[in-house]
Scaffold this motif. Structure first.
Motif, short mmCIF file in Angstrom:
data_model
loop_
_atom_site.label_atom_id
_atom_site.label_comp_id
_atom_site.label_asym_id
_atom_site.label_seq_id
_atom_site.Cartn_x
_atom_site.Cartn_y
_atom_site.Cartn_z
N ARG A 161 0.82 -1.01 0.14
CA ARG A 161 0.03 0.08 -0.13
C ARG A 161 0.93 1.11 -0.09
O ARG A 161 1.88 1.35 0.69
N VAL A 162 0.48 1.91 -0.64
CA VAL A 162 1.07 3.48 -0.75
C VAL A 162 0.17 4.62 -0.24
O VAL A 162 -1.03 4.72 -0.49
N ILE A 163 0.95 5.50 0.71
CA ILE A 163 0.12 6.51 1.31
C ILE A 163 0.69 7.87 0.63
O ILE A 163 1.83 7.98 0.36
N VAL A 218 4.02 9.55 0.66
CA VAL A 218 4.38 9.73 1.99
C VAL A 218 5.06 8.42 2.48
O VAL A 218 6.22 8.58 3.18
N SER A 219 4.50 7.39 2.30
CA SER A 219 5.01 6.23 2.65
C SER A 219 4.73 4.92 2.28
O SER A 219 3.48 4.90 1.38
N VAL A 242 7.69 -0.70 6.55
CA VAL A 242 7.22 0.81 6.18
C VAL A 242 8.36 1.50 5.64
O VAL A 242 9.27 1.63 6.60
N PHE A 243 8.41 2.05 4.66
CA PHE A 243 9.38 2.98 3.88
C PHE A 243 9.01 4.43 3.70
O PHE A 243 7.77 4.60 3.62
N LYS A 244 10.05 4.96 3.68
CA LYS A 244 9.69 6.40 3.38
C LYS A 244 9.72 6.63 1.97
O LYS A 244 10.11 6.25 0.85
N GLY A 245 8.82 7.54 1.65
CA GLY A 245 8.31 7.95 0.56
C GLY A 245 7.62 6.74 -0.56
O GLY A 245 7.02 5.98 -0.29
N ARG A 246 8.25 6.56 -1.63
CA ARG A 246 7.76 5.35 -2.60
C ARG A 246 8.89 4.28 -2.55
O ARG A 246 8.80 3.54 -3.51
N SER A 247 10.04 4.64 -1.90
CA SER A 247 10.96 3.56 -1.81
C SER A 247 10.76 2.33 -1.02
O SER A 247 9.96 2.15 -0.21
#
Length: 213
Positions: A50-52, A60-61, A76-81
């Motif tokens: 999932r991408v926020i 965002v994460s 959970v990763f920072k941004g789209r990484s």
């Protein structure tokens, strides 16, 4: 982290006063005062991710479920990484998954945690009716969620990263969704097996075959 501020994703999401967030899980939208703050979408590249996004469409994460895990592990990763260098935190159940155990209790470990002791804990009741988020070593809740007709209403305490809170509650929602989906598949398989056995037995009777001989 600054003293008195719990920031995991972004300090901009830490407000000096309590805030109420509403999350419409079916639509994947989070609001503050009826204004959209986040959108939560499934990644096109891979299921279980999932991408926020923020209101401007910025990543965002990224929430990624470990495919093979006895603890319902999420990263959970920072941004789209999804690179290990951008890992923010890891989530996993406090105990092995037990189908009969309806509550969702999991521990949160920050990426820089080397002690092996959880940093945060999430305790969600059966059917996601409620959820408490707390920090290790503190008796006060960071956030409390109640489920009102399919809409998460979350009370977030001052100076707590509400982007972090939304990410955790997204995982709670996903875990329950996956469990329900798995249960339905098992029920369908069971029904198919019974139906198949009935068809075989019926065909055998027509042919005059007795299973007891």
């Amino acid at each position: 982290m600054e003293t008195g501020i719990i920031s995991v994703i972004n300090t901009n999401y830490c407000k000096p006063h309590p805030i109420t967030i509403k999350i419409e899980t079916d639509k994947g939208v989070a609001y503050i005062n009826n204004e959209v703050i986040f959108r939560i979408k499934e990644s096109f590249s891979l299921k279980g991710r999932r991408v926020i996004y923020d209101v401007s469409g910025n990543h965002v994460s990224t929430l990624s479920k470990k495919i093979i895990s006895m603890h319902d592990r999420w990263e959970v990763f920072k941004g789209r990484s999804i690179d290990s260098s951008d890992l923010l935190f890891t989530v996993k159940r406090s105990t092995f998954f037990i189908p009969e155990k309806k509550n969702i209790d999991f521990n949160v470990y920050l990426a820089k945690n080397i002690k092996g002791v959880w940093d945060f804990k999430v305790c969600a009741g059966a059917e996601k009716k409620s959820c408490d988020i707390s920090a290790h070593g503190s008796s006060s809740l960071l956030a409390k969620m109640t489920n009102k007709e399919g809409c998460f209403e979350v009370e977030v305490q001052p100076n707590v990263d509400y982007g972090f809170v939304v990410a955790l509650l997204t995982i709670v929602d996903e875990i329950k969704y996956i469990e329900k989906k798995s249960t339905k598949k098992d029920e369908v398989k069971g029904a198919d097996t019974i139906a198949g056995a009935a068809r075989i037995a019926g065909a055998a009777l027509k042919l005059g075959v007795s299973y007891g001989e």
